[in-house]
Every structure is written in C-alpha cells, then in structure tokens.
Design an enzyme around this catalytic site. Sequence first.
Site, PDB file in Angstrom:
ATOM      1  N   ARG A 173       1.522   7.597  -1.644  1.00  0.00           N
ATOM      2  CA  ARG A 173       0.644   7.756  -2.672  1.00  0.00           C
ATOM      3  C   ARG A 173       1.245   8.822  -3.821  1.00  0.00           C
ATOM      4  NH1 ARG A 173      -5.006   8.380   0.053  1.00  0.00           N
ATOM      5  NH2 ARG A 173      -3.487   9.611   1.598  1.00  0.00           N
ATOM      6  N   CYS A 174       2.342   9.260  -3.196  1.00  0.00           N
ATOM      7  CA  CYS A 174       3.070  10.610  -4.000  1.00  0.00           C
ATOM      8  C   CYS A 174       4.084   9.793  -4.571  1.00  0.00           C
ATOM      9  CB  CYS A 174       3.262  11.651  -2.896  1.00  0.00           C
ATOM     10  SG  CYS A 174       4.292  12.883  -3.840  1.00  0.00           S
TER      11      CYS A 174
END
Length: 118
Positions: free
Chosen positions: A12-13
Amino acid sequence: MPKTVTLYHNNRCSKSRAALSLLNVRGIDADVVNYLDTPPSFEELQSIFAKLGADSPRSMMRVKDALYRELELDNPTLSSNDLLKAIAAHPALLERPIVVAGSKAAVGRPLENIEALL
C-alpha cells in the site's frame, strides 16, 4: 552483488512499490517480506538494525506515525532493545521499504539509499 536481497515491503506504500520496481528493473530477484502479514521477529529486527549501521532504531521507525506518539516511543530513556521490541509488537512502526543485501541494509527513503546499497 549479494546473492540474497530481502525487501521489507508494504504494497500500500508508493515508496515500497517503487523499491520493488527498482529491484525488478535491475533484474534482482528479491525475497519480498510483507512485514505487516509476516512481521520480523525481535532477533530479525536486531539483525536489520545492525546492518543499517545506524545510531538508533528510530532510523528504521515511522517516527511521525500516531502510534509512535501514542506509545511514547520518543522517550529518550528507551534503549535500542526497547524500541526494537516495540517494532516487533507493532510492525506498522517499521519504516518502509527496507532492503537487506548481504551484510548491509538501507531504508528506501529516499530510493537513492537502495541504489547506493546495490
């Protein structure tokens, strides 16, 4: 080039995804550890910290994160082991991405740190 490269990754980064892309472009087959699903042990964190060559585990922690403040991890009396135990108990505190290559490691913020490691 070390034979084994490990990427501590959070999909998600965007920085973590960029690090994975960088390794792929370089043709480096990394062991990808989704550290929120498979948190590193206290001993693994000690090893990563040693390979970073940093003065404090805070260099591998998300020090701007609300959880960091809630747990009062900014307390200067906390030892390195106290901080590493906090990461082991709360893997979301681990900065991302981190690449370990042989006897060295780098936090990929900025990505140039990973480039320098490779």
